[in-house]
Design a protein around this motif. Structure first.
Motif, PDB file in Angstrom:
ATOM      1  N   HIS A 270       5.320  12.836   3.265  1.00 39.06           N
ATOM      2  CA  HIS A 270       3.885  12.707   3.537  1.00 39.06           C
ATOM      3  C   HIS A 270       3.232  11.534   2.824  1.00 39.06           C
ATOM      4  O   HIS A 270       2.010  11.495   2.683  1.00 39.06           O
ATOM      5  CB  HIS A 270       3.165  14.017   3.199  1.00 39.06           C
ATOM      6  N   SER A 271       4.035  10.595   2.341  1.00 36.98           N
ATOM      7  CA  SER A 271       3.460   9.372   1.781  1.00 36.98           C
ATOM      8  C   SER A 271       3.713   8.222   2.739  1.00 36.98           C
ATOM      9  O   SER A 271       4.749   8.168   3.395  1.00 36.98           O
ATOM     10  CB  SER A 271       4.093   9.045   0.425  1.00 36.98           C
ATOM     11  N   GLN A 272       2.754   7.309   2.775  1.00 31.85           N
ATOM     12  CA  GLN A 272       2.880   6.158   3.668  1.00 31.85           C
ATOM     13  C   GLN A 272       3.211   4.897   2.894  1.00 31.85           C
ATOM     14  O   GLN A 272       2.700   4.703   1.795  1.00 31.85           O
ATOM     15  CB  GLN A 272       1.559   5.881   4.384  1.00 31.85           C
ATOM     16  N   CYS A 273       4.046   4.068   3.472  1.00 28.43           N
ATOM     17  CA  CYS A 273       4.150   2.678   3.025  1.00 28.43           C
ATOM     18  C   CYS A 273       4.499   1.830   4.226  1.00 28.43           C
ATOM     19  O   CYS A 273       4.763   2.351   5.314  1.00 28.43           O
ATOM     20  CB  CYS A 273       5.134   2.517   1.869  1.00 28.43           C
TER      21      CYS A 273
ATOM     22  N   ILE B  87       3.988   7.372   7.469  1.00 28.80           N
ATOM     23  CA  ILE B  87       4.409   8.443   6.565  1.00 28.80           C
ATOM     24  C   ILE B  87       5.932   8.565   6.706  1.00 28.80           C
ATOM     25  O   ILE B  87       6.510   8.190   7.729  1.00 28.80           O
ATOM     26  CB  ILE B  87       3.728   9.814   6.834  1.00 28.80           C
TER      27      ILE B  87
ATOM     28  N   VAL C 111       0.140   5.502   0.427  1.00 27.46           N
ATOM     29  CA  VAL C 111      -0.844   6.560   0.660  1.00 27.46           C
ATOM     30  C   VAL C 111      -0.104   7.888   0.582  1.00 27.46           C
ATOM     31  O   VAL C 111       0.953   8.033   1.181  1.00 27.46           O
ATOM     32  CB  VAL C 111      -1.496   6.433   2.059  1.00 27.46           C
ATOM     33  N   SER C 112      -0.636   8.834  -0.166  1.00 25.70           N
ATOM     34  CA  SER C 112       0.008  10.149  -0.232  1.00 25.70           C
ATOM     35  C   SER C 112      -0.941  11.207   0.322  1.00 25.70           C
ATOM     36  O   SER C 112      -2.051  11.364  -0.155  1.00 25.70           O
ATOM     37  CB  SER C 112       0.385  10.479  -1.673  1.00 25.70           C
ATOM     38  N   GLU C 113      -0.472  11.903   1.343  1.00 21.57           N
ATOM     39  CA  GLU C 113      -1.328  12.856   2.052  1.00 21.57           C
ATOM     40  C   GLU C 113      -0.969  14.301   1.703  1.00 21.57           C
ATOM     41  O   GLU C 113       0.049  14.555   1.085  1.00 21.57           O
ATOM     42  CB  GLU C 113      -1.152  12.686   3.570  1.00 21.57           C
TER      43      GLU C 113
ATOM     44  N   VAL D 251       0.840  -1.209   0.000  1.00 17.26           N
ATOM     45  CA  VAL D 251       0.000   0.000   0.000  1.00 17.26           C
ATOM     46  C   VAL D 251       0.871   1.254   0.000  1.00 17.26           C
ATOM     47  O   VAL D 251       1.891   1.320   0.687  1.00 17.26           O
ATOM     48  CB  VAL D 251      -0.916   0.031   1.260  1.00 17.26           C
TER      49      VAL D 251
END
Lengths: 191, 584
Positions: free
Chosen positions: B164-167, B6, A36-38, A34
């Protein structure tokens, strides 16, 4: 499976961060890779915000570009239209029909394009538009719009409600859990 | 332990597990969360410093004392901390020291797009650059050892998309590192000319040693996938390249952008028919490759402006005639819709003061913070925004240049945190070198734009515990300003009087516009106001506030009850008594 892309779009302050984190946690638990970019900082002050969630066997890029998005989840009507170009052929837009005036509309420099979803439908877009604000308020707060939308979106993924509930427990502070559960349920059962 | 993180949280865990003992930082998007996450640990010292220079020097002090230390800042923060950085390169460290710096390509929340890699080259210190949270954790964790082994501070470069991206990150345990003994070492730590001259050769020798390391280290990796196309890339550009090409091209992924490996690049270039260098912002790696006499394609295809994406890569290679597979098929095109720029929140305490300034049609030199949003319509209240503190230093120069013509018609506006960061010295200059300048400190009792961090004026520290509180009025007096007054920006009459009077006097003055940020948890919103439709004459005066809660519907003003916090500023403006607190 190929990589799936989700965009969560709305107005800064509407709670898209929580929605993307919930989805990210859920998909991670499902065993997907996965990303996710916030969005943080300046754009959170009432500006247009977009968060990307991508999942699959192996995901590289954290962002989504034109024609790549499988699902757009929009917290606001105008914002659904703004990012519609990212939807791939055969993708789906889930949108809260709430209208929030942007500054150019407030100042009278522009008009709110009220028919924008109809125009997109006429173009062939698959759009699930509904009022997520009322059930959110019934659940306890306008801020719960994010969970109503997540409930609605849950039908698009083949993941059980129990797993969503577990992800909510891991993501949401206990104080707000009950309200968010109600909001999710309202979105889920409405589909 | 495996978790979705993040990039900034991954850096925080990497530093913590790497034996961090102290971090001192100034908040700045996209770097802020590194220090926020670390502040949850009670076994290390965490703090918000007044600015990045203080933060960096605090980390230096801890390193001198034998502790593993760090500081974190946004790219422009490194400009402020550049002074200690360049000489820290000479002194080196005792406890390992990591300087985290986060660039902001595309300027999501910044005033420029500078590329921090130039600092690593100029200061001659190693820099690490992760491309996702997993690497952010690993690189941050290993940076202390690198720092101690090579006796140098280490720069850890992040950018918005990575921060600011999660993995998913798999984490280890904390490595407890006892304080190293303190030994007085004048030749190493007193950088006066005689000793500094002796240190400079060490710096050059160190760079040679780091160059050798660059040839064989876990940071730079080779993916050998045939000889047709070779790509040298780093950071998030690597992710976009992989998104497009997967395993179909050879890639030299650079995780240590300074110093760059020479042999590795030569060998790589020698193996492929077409060499590309793909990096966001400036052609740092590309210039290095060209300096080795190796031809490549780079900035002629990939802009030095803004962020990349898989689309950037795909389109560029299409132009190069390279098969990059089928382009995504969009469902249709997005219609043209009105822009939605960020704006000041409903009930923002800055609004009343900006409305007052806009009415006076004066020149306003602005600063960095939420109140930069006073620049946009309908307030259009600002004339300049440069960098932290430039409002006050700037108004002094502006008035010195034009004298009576602008004195009395110009103000500077600056937030409480920004005043602590870099405003005080400017105010000293106003007093000392005597221009008749008026400075407005917009004191919302928090560092707002970066997401509510405490600062020396709030009375609380990073953990929310009570702390020494700077008395702004006393401070301004002490800096040499005799006229200091406080107003409540929710009270338009007070604002009007203060601005009119302070612009009229023949001496420097400070107005402190004080009201806590409406988003603070302890600020309880009042009942939303309503518009009595029959009384509204559609004069649109309330619309001049640019409040997101007020709009015109069917020719009458309307207040959105979900946004309104009952600040009452619009109520004071309405000449017809149409806006009120009771049910209309």
């Amino acid at each position: 499976m190929s990589v799936k892309s989700v965009m969560i779009v709305g107005v800064g302050g509407q709670g898209s961060l929580l929605a993307s984190r919930l989805l990210g946690n859920l998909l991670t638990e499902e065993g997907y890779d996965v990303k996710v970019s916030e969005v943080h900082g300046m754009s959170q002050r009432g500006g247009s915000v977009v968060t990307y969630v991508r999942f699959g066997e192996k995901v590289y890029s954290p962002i989504v570009t034109e024609g790549e998005c499988d699902y757009i989840i929009s917290f606001e009507k105008l914002e659904a239209a703004r990012y519609a170009g990212c939807l791939r052929r055969g993708g789906k837009i889930i949108v809260n029909t709430q209208e929030i005036d942007p500054m150019p509309v407030i100042t009278g420099a522009a008009e709110y394009p009220t028919d924008v979803l109809e125009d997109l439908k006429a173009q062939g877009f698959c759009i699930d538009d509904f009022d997520a604000l009322t059930p959110a308020e019934e659940a306890g707060s306008a801020k719960a719009v994010n969970l109503v939308l997540m409930g609605r979106f849950a039908a698009c993924l083949n993941i059980s409600k129990e797993k969503w509930a577990a992800a909510m427990e891991r993501t949401i502070p206990p104080k707000y859990l009950e309200m968010n559960r109600k909001a999710f349920e309202a979105g889920y059962s409405g589909t | 332990m495996k978790r979705l993180l993040i990039g900034n949280e991954a850096v925080a865990w990497g530093l913590y597990h790497g034996g961090l003992g102290l971090i001192s930082s100034y908040p700045g998007t996209p770097s802020t969360e590194i220090t926020e996450f670390l502040s949850r640990h009670d076994d290390i010292h965490t703090e918000w410093a007044p600015n990045e220079k203080v933060a960096c020097e605090t980390a230096f002090g801890a390193s001198l004392a034998g502790m593993r230390s760090a500081c974190a800042m946004k790219h422009v923060g490194l400009n402020v901390a550049a002074d200690p950085l360049f000489t820290l390169s000479y002194t080196g460290v005792t406890g390992g020291m990591v300087i985290c710096v986060a660039d902001d390509p595309a300027m999501h929340s910044s005033q420029n797009e500078q590329d921090s890699r130039h600092y690593a080259i100029a200061a001659k210190v190693p820099m690490l650059e992760p491309s996702d949270s997993r690497e952010a954790y690993a690189f941050a964790r290993s940076a202390f050892e690198l720092s101690e082994k090579y006796d140098t501070p280490v720069l850890l470069r992040m950018c918005t998309r990575i921060a600011h991206s999660q993995c998913v990150v798999e984490m280890g345990e904390r490595e407890e590192t006892p304080l190293k003994p303190y030994v007085k070492q004048p030749q190493k730590y007193i950088m006066m000319p005689a000793y500094a001259r002796a240190r400079h050769p060490m710096v050059e020798k160190r760079t040679e040693a780091l160059r050798a390391l660059a040839e064989d280290c876990p940071y730079n990796t080779l993916e050998d996938r045939g000889s047709e196309i070779g790509i040298i890339t780093s950071g998030c550009a690597y992710l976009y390249v992989k998104e497009v090409f997967g395993d179909s091209v050879s890639i030299l992924k650079i995780g240590m952008p300074n110093p760059l490996p020479e042999k590795m690049i030569r060998d790589f270039a020698g193996k492929v028919r077409r060499l590309y260098v793909i990096e966001e912002l400036d052609p740092v790696m590309e210039n290095h490759v060209r300096s080795l006499g190796i031809p490549c394609r780079g900035k002629e295809l990939f802009s030095p402006i803004g962020e990349f994406s898989q689309k950037t890569i795909r389109e560029a290679f299409l132009r190069e005639g390279v098969d990059v597979g089928e382009l995504p098929h969009a469902q249709g095109t997005a219609p043209q819709v009105p822009a939605r720029p960020p704006m000041m929140c409903a009930g923002c305490p800055h609004r009343g003061m900006f409305y007052t300034l806009a009415r006076h049609h004066i020149t306003v030199l602005g600063d960095i913070g939420c109140y930069t949003l006073g620049a946009v319509a309908p307030l259009n209240a600002l004339d300049s925004t440069l960098c932290m503190g430039a409002s006050i230093s700037g108004i002094h120069g502006f008035n010195a240049a034009r004298g009576k013509e602008t004195e009395g018609k110009t103000v500077a506006v600056i937030g409480d945190s920004t005043f602590m960061h870099s405003g005080m010295t400017g105010l000293v200059n106003v007093a000392y070198n005597a221009t008749n300048s008026t400075v407005i400190i917009l004191d919302n009792s928090i560092t707002g734009m970066t997401g509510h961090q405490q600062n020396p004026t709030t009375g609380y520290n990073i953990k929310g515990d009570p702390a020494a509180k700077v008395d702004l009025e006393a401070l301004c007096h002490a800096l040499g300003i005799n006229r200091v007054r406080v107003v409540d920006p929710y009270d338009l009459k007070q604002c009007e009087e203060a601005v009119t009077e302070e612009l009229a006097v023949e001496e420097p003055s400070v107005i402190i516009s004080r009201r806590p940020c409406v988003l603070l948890k302890y600020v309880r919103p009042k009942r939303p106001l309503t518009v009595e439709s029959e009384k509204c004459r559609s004069c649109r005066r309330c619309m001049n506030l640019g409040c997101p809660a007020i709009s015109m519907k069917n020719g009458r003003a309307r207040i959105d009850s979900t946004l309104c916090v009952g600040c009452g500023v619009c109520e004071q403006l309405c000449a017809f008594g149409a806006i009120g607190g009771e049910e209309a």
